[in-house]
Design an enzyme around this catalytic site. Structure first.
Site, short mmCIF file in Angstrom:
data_model
loop_
_atom_site.label_atom_id
_atom_site.label_comp_id
_atom_site.label_asym_id
_atom_site.label_seq_id
_atom_site.Cartn_x
_atom_site.Cartn_y
_atom_site.Cartn_z
N ASP A 290 0.71 -1.11 0.10
CA ASP A 290 -0.05 -0.03 0.13
C ASP A 290 0.71 1.20 0.04
O ASP A 290 2.17 1.05 0.39
CB ASP A 290 -1.14 -0.24 1.30
CG ASP A 290 -2.00 1.02 1.29
OD1 ASP A 290 -2.05 1.79 0.30
OD2 ASP A 290 -2.59 1.11 2.48
N CYS B 158 -4.58 -2.10 -2.67
CA CYS B 158 -5.72 -1.39 -2.38
C CYS B 158 -6.07 -0.40 -3.45
O CYS B 158 -7.27 -0.21 -3.75
CB CYS B 158 -6.15 -1.19 -1.03
SG CYS B 158 -4.82 0.10 -0.42
N1 NVA Z 1 -3.62 3.41 3.70
C1 NVA Z 1 -4.33 4.12 2.69
C2 NVA Z 1 -5.36 3.48 1.88
C3 NVA Z 1 -6.24 4.02 0.88
C4 NVA Z 1 -7.34 3.03 0.65
C5 NVA Z 1 -4.87 5.49 3.16
O1 NVA Z 1 -5.17 5.33 4.60
O2 NVA Z 1 -4.61 6.72 2.62
N1 CP Z 2 -8.76 1.33 -1.78
C1 CP Z 2 -9.91 2.27 -1.47
O1 CP Z 2 -10.46 2.20 -0.34
O2 CP Z 2 -9.86 3.23 -2.70
P1 CP Z 2 -10.59 4.51 -2.33
O3 CP Z 2 -9.58 5.52 -1.19
O4 CP Z 2 -10.49 5.30 -3.68
O5 CP Z 2 -11.87 4.61 -1.74
#
Ligand code: NVA
Ligand code: CP
Length: 306
Positions: free
Chosen positions: A225, A265
């Protein structure tokens, strides 16, 4: 599904997760059969942070089930002017059948659940991201038929996505290895709690290492991620330094098992947490994960709001 809220996979039994997966298979194969499943039902969606996948998949999902979803940007509603989470929960519960929220503080989700009367779904908090992990494990389950005994390797920041993957792996009796630079390990309370869940099903406790190659060795999925999550933007430069050596590379994929897939993700940053040739290569299932958000969430919505 007996559990009222979807705040973490930790709270769901394995049977409940499999109930979601079984219904998701049917929804994916024959979506029109469920066109009225949530007729007249509505979902309020509170977003304190931006989103592409979560917003679109929940909004389209409710529409496809015959219901409706309301996008409530945190700045657009009275939360912005000091109305409490508790009062917001009480009021929304008088209007809608469920609340989905993307928040900074995980406590906000617990407070929505405590003070509202309708089911609450976690659309990401600083601590956890259960709807993402549901889609991820569903993606792996679709390909492999069973998750028992598979190995998940997570390389990068020990963040909300990593935490939820830890809980999910434990539910399914999977081995999980996490490789992070010093200072960016997953929350030790989450690791401990996942280890207790793993013990209940006779699975090994999660491993946390500094060595990405050790984590990737023999894995069935290599997951990463972003290095800088939403809300951490001021730390971005320091994080790029700290995470040198943690980009998922072709070498790491080669160390993984012969059927190993690459997972993320999204959104992704090519050349930071993952090499372009990996995320755009034949082992990448990132767009299946994104699509499966729709199917598993529709299943959860039917089971929770139907
Ligand atoms: N770890 C990331 C996930 C985004 C879907 C965030 O929290 O920004
Ligand atoms: N993976 C995910 O939750 O993407 P978004 O931040 O675009 O919703």
């Amino acid at each position: 599904m007996k559990t009222k809220h979807l705040i973490s996979l930790k709270d769901l039994s394995r049977a409940e997760i499999e109930e979601i997966f079984d219904l998701a298979v049917k929804l994916k194969a024959n979506p029109s059969a469920y066109a009225s499943a949530l007729k007249g039902k509505s979902l309020a969606m509170i977003f304190q942070k931006p989103s592409t996948r979560t917003r679109v998949s929940f909004e389209v999902g409710m529409f496809q089930l015959g219901g409706t979803a309301l996008y409530l940007g945190a700045d657009d509603i009275q939360l912005h002017r000091g109305e409490t989470i508790a009062d917001t929960a009480r009021v929304l519960s008088r209007f809608v059948n469920g609340i989905m929220a993307r928040v900074f503080a995980h406590q906000d989700l617990l407070d929505l659940a405590k003070h509202g009367t309708v089911p609450v779904i976690n659309g990401l908090s600083d601590l956890l991201h259960p709807v993402q992990a549901l889609a991820d494990y569903f993606t792996l389950w679709e390909r492999r038929g069973s998750l028992d005994g598979l190995k998940m390797a997570y390389i990068g920041d020990g963040n909300n996505v990593c935490h939820e993957l830890l809980f999910g792996a434990a539910k399914f009796g999977m081995t999980m290895a996490v490789a992070c630079p010093e200072g960016y390990d997953p929350n030790p309370l989450v690791v401990k709690s996942a280890a207790r869940e793993a013990q209940k099903v006779g699975a090994p406790p999660p491993i946390v290492t500094r060595d990405p190659m050790e984590a990737a060795a023999g894995a069935d999925a290599v997951y990463t991620d972003v290095w800088t999550s939403m809300g951490q933007e001021e730390e971005a430069a320091a994080r790029v330094q700290a995470f040198q050596g943690y980009m998922v590379s072709s070498e790491m994929m080669a160390a993984a098992g012969p059927e190993a897939v690459f997972m993320h993700c999204l959104p992704a940053h090519r050349g930071e947490e993952v090499a372009a040739e990996v995320i755009d290569g034949p082992r990448s299932v990132v767009f299946d994960e994104a699509e499966n958000r729709l199917h598993v969430q529709k299943a959860a919505l039917i089971l929770m709001l139907g």
